[in-house]
Design a protein around this motif. Structure first.
Motif, PDB file in Angstrom:
ATOM      1  N   ALA A 263       1.001  -0.972  -0.144  1.00 46.44           N
ATOM      2  CA  ALA A 263      -0.100   0.117   0.050  1.00 46.44           C
ATOM      3  C   ALA A 263       0.938   1.149   0.049  1.00 46.44           C
ATOM      4  CB  ALA A 263      -1.021  -0.051   1.251  1.00 46.44           C
ATOM      5  N   VAL A 264       0.965   2.127  -1.343  1.00 44.13           N
ATOM      6  CA  VAL A 264       1.847   3.126  -1.205  1.00 44.13           C
ATOM      7  C   VAL A 264       1.098   4.289  -0.542  1.00 44.13           C
ATOM      8  CG1 VAL A 264       2.911   4.898  -2.957  1.00 44.13           C
ATOM      9  CG2 VAL A 264       2.640   2.135  -3.501  1.00 44.13           C
ATOM     10  N   LEU A 265       1.644   4.924   0.277  1.00 42.65           N
ATOM     11  CA  LEU A 265       0.985   6.158   1.167  1.00 42.65           C
ATOM     12  C   LEU A 265       1.508   7.439   0.488  1.00 42.65           C
ATOM     13  CD1 LEU A 265       1.678   4.559   4.579  1.00 42.65           C
ATOM     14  CD2 LEU A 265      -0.279   4.267   3.114  1.00 42.65           C
ATOM     15  N   ASP A 266       0.978   8.534   0.891  1.00 43.65           N
ATOM     16  CA  ASP A 266       1.245   9.723   0.643  1.00 43.65           C
ATOM     17  C   ASP A 266       2.088  10.522   1.773  1.00 43.65           C
ATOM     18  OD1 ASP A 266      -0.527  10.198   2.762  1.00 43.65           O
ATOM     19  OD2 ASP A 266      -1.801  11.563   1.810  1.00 43.65           O
ATOM     20  N   VAL A 267       2.881   9.668   2.163  1.00 41.14           N
ATOM     21  CA  VAL A 267       4.162   9.994   3.300  1.00 41.14           C
ATOM     22  C   VAL A 267       5.134   8.917   2.923  1.00 41.14           C
ATOM     23  CG1 VAL A 267       2.682  10.729   5.222  1.00 41.14           C
ATOM     24  CG2 VAL A 267       3.364   8.210   5.136  1.00 41.14           C
ATOM     25  N   SER A 268       6.521   9.426   3.525  1.00 45.19           N
ATOM     26  CA  SER A 268       7.684   8.557   3.418  1.00 45.19           C
ATOM     27  C   SER A 268       8.389   8.139   4.519  1.00 45.19           C
ATOM     28  CB  SER A 268       8.666   9.481   2.236  1.00 45.19           C
ATOM     29  OG  SER A 268       9.806   8.922   2.461  1.00 45.19           O
ATOM     30  N   PHE A 269       8.768   7.037   4.417  1.00 43.94           N
ATOM     31  CA  PHE A 269       9.460   6.415   5.827  1.00 43.94           C
ATOM     32  C   PHE A 269      10.989   7.096   5.845  1.00 43.94           C
ATOM     33  CE2 PHE A 269       6.635   3.074   5.332  1.00 43.94           C
ATOM     34  CZ  PHE A 269       6.008   2.790   6.716  1.00 43.94           C
ATOM     35  N   THR A 270      11.447   7.591   4.703  1.00 42.84           N
ATOM     36  CA  THR A 270      12.742   7.983   4.677  1.00 42.84           C
ATOM     37  C   THR A 270      12.684   9.582   5.217  1.00 42.84           C
ATOM     38  OG1 THR A 270      14.891   8.107   3.479  1.00 42.84           O
ATOM     39  CG2 THR A 270      12.894   8.291   2.373  1.00 42.84           C
ATOM     40  N   CYS A 271      11.612  10.342   4.514  1.00 42.72           N
ATOM     41  CA  CYS A 271      11.496  11.679   4.622  1.00 42.72           C
ATOM     42  C   CYS A 271      10.889  11.998   6.234  1.00 42.72           C
ATOM     43  CB  CYS A 271      10.597  12.129   3.337  1.00 42.72           C
ATOM     44  SG  CYS A 271      11.431  12.032   1.890  1.00 42.72           S
ATOM     45  N   HIS A 272       9.946  11.262   6.312  1.00 40.42           N
ATOM     46  CA  HIS A 272       8.911  11.583   7.603  1.00 40.42           C
ATOM     47  C   HIS A 272       8.988  10.546   8.869  1.00 40.42           C
ATOM     48  CE1 HIS A 272       6.484  12.797   4.014  1.00 40.42           C
ATOM     49  NE2 HIS A 272       7.306  13.818   4.259  1.00 40.42           N
ATOM     50  N   MET A 273       9.792   9.476   8.554  1.00 39.23           N
ATOM     51  CA  MET A 273       9.859   8.520   9.840  1.00 39.23           C
ATOM     52  C   MET A 273      11.062   7.972   9.684  1.00 39.23           C
ATOM     53  SD  MET A 273       5.989   6.757   9.188  1.00 39.23           S
ATOM     54  CE  MET A 273       6.094   7.009   7.689  1.00 39.23           C
ATOM     55  N   PRO A 274      12.294   8.779   9.600  1.00 44.10           N
ATOM     56  CA  PRO A 274      13.681   8.050   9.312  1.00 44.10           C
ATOM     57  C   PRO A 274      14.224   6.957  10.497  1.00 44.10           C
ATOM     58  CG  PRO A 274      13.992  10.383   9.951  1.00 44.10           C
ATOM     59  CD  PRO A 274      12.393  10.230   9.717  1.00 44.10           C
ATOM     60  N   ASP A 275      13.289   7.278  11.651  1.00 41.56           N
ATOM     61  CA  ASP A 275      13.916   6.334  12.857  1.00 41.56           C
ATOM     62  C   ASP A 275      13.543   4.914  12.411  1.00 41.56           C
ATOM     63  OD1 ASP A 275      15.295   7.878  14.449  1.00 41.56           O
ATOM     64  OD2 ASP A 275      13.777   8.348  15.776  1.00 41.56           O
ATOM     65  N   CYS A 276      12.286   4.749  11.657  1.00 41.69           N
ATOM     66  CA  CYS A 276      11.879   3.428  11.388  1.00 41.69           C
ATOM     67  C   CYS A 276      12.877   2.783  10.650  1.00 41.69           C
ATOM     68  CB  CYS A 276      10.411   3.518  10.552  1.00 41.69           C
ATOM     69  SG  CYS A 276       9.130   4.241  11.611  1.00 41.69           S
ATOM     70  N   LEU A 277      13.606   3.389   9.420  1.00 43.67           N
ATOM     71  CA  LEU A 277      14.621   2.577   8.913  1.00 43.67           C
ATOM     72  C   LEU A 277      16.051   2.681   9.303  1.00 43.67           C
ATOM     73  CD1 LEU A 277      13.725   4.500   5.400  1.00 43.67           C
ATOM     74  CD2 LEU A 277      12.927   2.258   6.327  1.00 43.67           C
ATOM     75  N   GLU A 278      16.296   3.598  10.411  1.00 39.42           N
ATOM     76  CA  GLU A 278      17.476   3.489  10.883  1.00 39.42           C
ATOM     77  C   GLU A 278      17.633   2.565  12.115  1.00 39.42           C
ATOM     78  OE1 GLU A 278      17.972   7.389  12.585  1.00 39.42           O
ATOM     79  OE2 GLU A 278      18.325   8.524  10.506  1.00 39.42           O
ATOM     80  N   MET A 279      16.554   2.286  12.847  1.00 33.58           N
ATOM     81  CA  MET A 279      16.819   1.553  14.095  1.00 33.58           C
ATOM     82  C   MET A 279      16.783   0.074  13.845  1.00 33.58           C
ATOM     83  SD  MET A 279      16.633   2.169  17.096  1.00 33.58           S
ATOM     84  CE  MET A 279      16.349   1.489  18.960  1.00 33.58           C
ATOM     85  N   PRO A 280      16.045  -0.728  13.041  1.00 32.74           N
ATOM     86  CA  PRO A 280      14.930  -0.088  12.421  1.00 32.74           C
ATOM     87  C   PRO A 280      13.789  -0.776  13.222  1.00 32.74           C
ATOM     88  CG  PRO A 280      15.513  -1.929  11.097  1.00 32.74           C
ATOM     89  CD  PRO A 280      16.638  -1.729  12.101  1.00 32.74           C
ATOM     90  N   TYR A 281      12.456  -0.250  13.249  1.00 32.23           N
ATOM     91  CA  TYR A 281      11.270  -0.881  13.904  1.00 32.23           C
ATOM     92  C   TYR A 281      10.163  -0.721  13.177  1.00 32.23           C
ATOM     93  CZ  TYR A 281      10.040   3.767  15.682  1.00 32.23           C
ATOM     94  OH  TYR A 281       9.473   5.077  15.697  1.00 32.23           O
ATOM     95  N   GLN A 282       9.177  -1.277  13.417  1.00 34.07           N
ATOM     96  CA  GLN A 282       7.772  -1.332  12.739  1.00 34.07           C
ATOM     97  C   GLN A 282       7.032  -0.509  13.656  1.00 34.07           C
ATOM     98  OE1 GLN A 282       7.972  -5.429  10.191  1.00 34.07           O
ATOM     99  NE2 GLN A 282       5.793  -4.413  10.591  1.00 34.07           N
TER     100      GLN A 282
END
Length: 383
Positions: A263-282
């Motif tokens: 499901a493609v959203l109108d937000v970005s994990f890399t732009c708006h939720m970088p900790d989700c990719l850095e940590m990473p956690y869901q």
């Protein structure tokens, strides 16, 4: 009002719940708690923070100035590396300045002493002990650039330095503080008689469900009893905005590849939720069950299971996966929980992806848009 996505939504009642608990800890333990702007810097909400009388921690000249102009307070300012260009503003807007190294201390202490400001100097130390499992967030990892080691203080505590700053925690419990304090006292306790204040840094997640607040209070009171002349300071960054709001997005497309539905959203994990990719956690998704990241690939036959994809061109801008109770539809809103602390201050405009709006939901339910970002905001960041 009808909520336009994407939007960060901050709830007044949840923020005040955290502020009340933290204030109670401050009063019961007789320490000073300061809010870290690196974790929460929504300055339009500063009037609420002022009601509770917290101090403020800054990580450099810009945050120190924001503390001065937005909260009317002089900051406790620490930076891994001050510069001659920024240090005059740091001195102007700070009550305490903590240096990261002996070389930074030697370089800037003369400026501090001759600047005519009543600023207390501190030094960050590294006790070489932390229970943080993710090295990206561990300030005491081997080879860390943060703080002075005990072995580097063989000549004694530097003259004129009134405070000590130590940071060992990240979303940690009071039991971790109990164990880490033992290491701090063992390595650096001999210097305490020369100090006026001790800053125990951030990462004390006292507003998390299940946190042992009673133990925290007992530890801090015990520390005060052992060293009654010391002013004890905490700067629990995440705790202030922990579970105070969400990021609301909309589904803009559903794509499928080898049975994996995204499901493609109108937000970005890399732009708006970088900790989700850095940590990473869901993150938790409202109304959905969090599954293992590999579930989508291993079980493509299971219904209503989706990755969530961001709207940037970064290939890894996705997380997954979650099980919903229905098939997602284009235009449907998806709510990602607990997305206020750190997230709101770490957003970028990579790819020209717009920032989510900042929306304030008052205790009576009324909603107010504090900031609606536009093309001009993106353009002004460029030259």
């Amino acid at each position: 009002m009808e909520l336009r996505t994407p939007a960060y939504v901050v709830h007044e009642d949840l923020l005040r719940r955290n502020l009340k608990l933290i204030k109670e800890v401050e009063q019961l333990s007789r320490v000073k708690v300061i809010i870290s702007l690196k974790a929460f810097a929504l300055w339009k909400l500063f009037p609420i923070l002022r009601e509770y009388g917290f101090g403020v921690a800054a990580s450099g000249a810009y945050e120190a100035r924001l503390a001065s102009e937005g909260l009317g307070q002089l900051a406790h300012t620490y930076s891994p590396a001050f510069t001659e260009r920024d240090f005059p503003m740091v001195m102007l807007c700070s009550q305490c300045v903590t240096f990261n190294s002996l070389s930074q201390l030697a370089r800037f202490m003369p400026m501090l002493q001759s600047g005519g400001y009543n600023v207390s100097a501190g030094l960050r130390v590294n006790p070489e002990y932390s229970e943080i499992k993710t090295e990206l967030y561990n300030p005491c990892a081997p080879g860390s650039r943060f703080g002075v080691l005990a072995e580097q203080l063989k000549d004694g505590w530097p003259e004129g330095v009134e405070g000590m700053h130590v940071h060992q925690h990240c979303e940690s419990g009071a039991d971790e503080l109990e164990r880490s304090l033992a290491h701090v006292e063992e390595k650096f306790g001999k210097f305490f008689p020369q100090l006026k204040w001790l800053n125990l840094g951030g990462g004390h997640l006292m507003t998390r469900e299940g946190y042992d607040v009673g133990l925290l209070v007992r530890l801090l009171r015990g520390l005060k009893q052992r060293y009654p002349w010391l002013r004890i300071i905490l700067e629990p960054g995440s705790a202030f905005a922990w579970h105070t709001g969400e990021l609301v997005a909309s589904v803009v497309d559903i794509v499928e590849n080898h049975g994996i539905r995204t499901a493609v959203l109108d937000v970005s994990f890399t732009c708006h939720m970088p900790d989700c990719l850095e940590m990473p956690y869901q993150p938790e998704v409202r109304g959905a069950e969090t599954l293992s990241p590999d579930f989508c690939r291993q079980h493509p036959e299971v219904e209503h299971v989706y990755r969530l994809g961001g709207n940037s061109c970064l290939s890894g801008d996705y997380m997954g996966c979650w099980r919903f109770d229905h098939d997602l539809q284009v235009g449907e809103q998806v709510v990602l929980e607990d997305m206020i602390h750190y997230t709101t201050v770490k957003t970028t405009m990579f790819n020209g992806v717009p920032h989510p709006s900042i929306v304030w939901q008052r205790a009576d339910g009324r909603m107010e848009t504090l900031k609606q970002y536009s093309f001009e905001d993106y353009k002004q960041r460029m030259c």
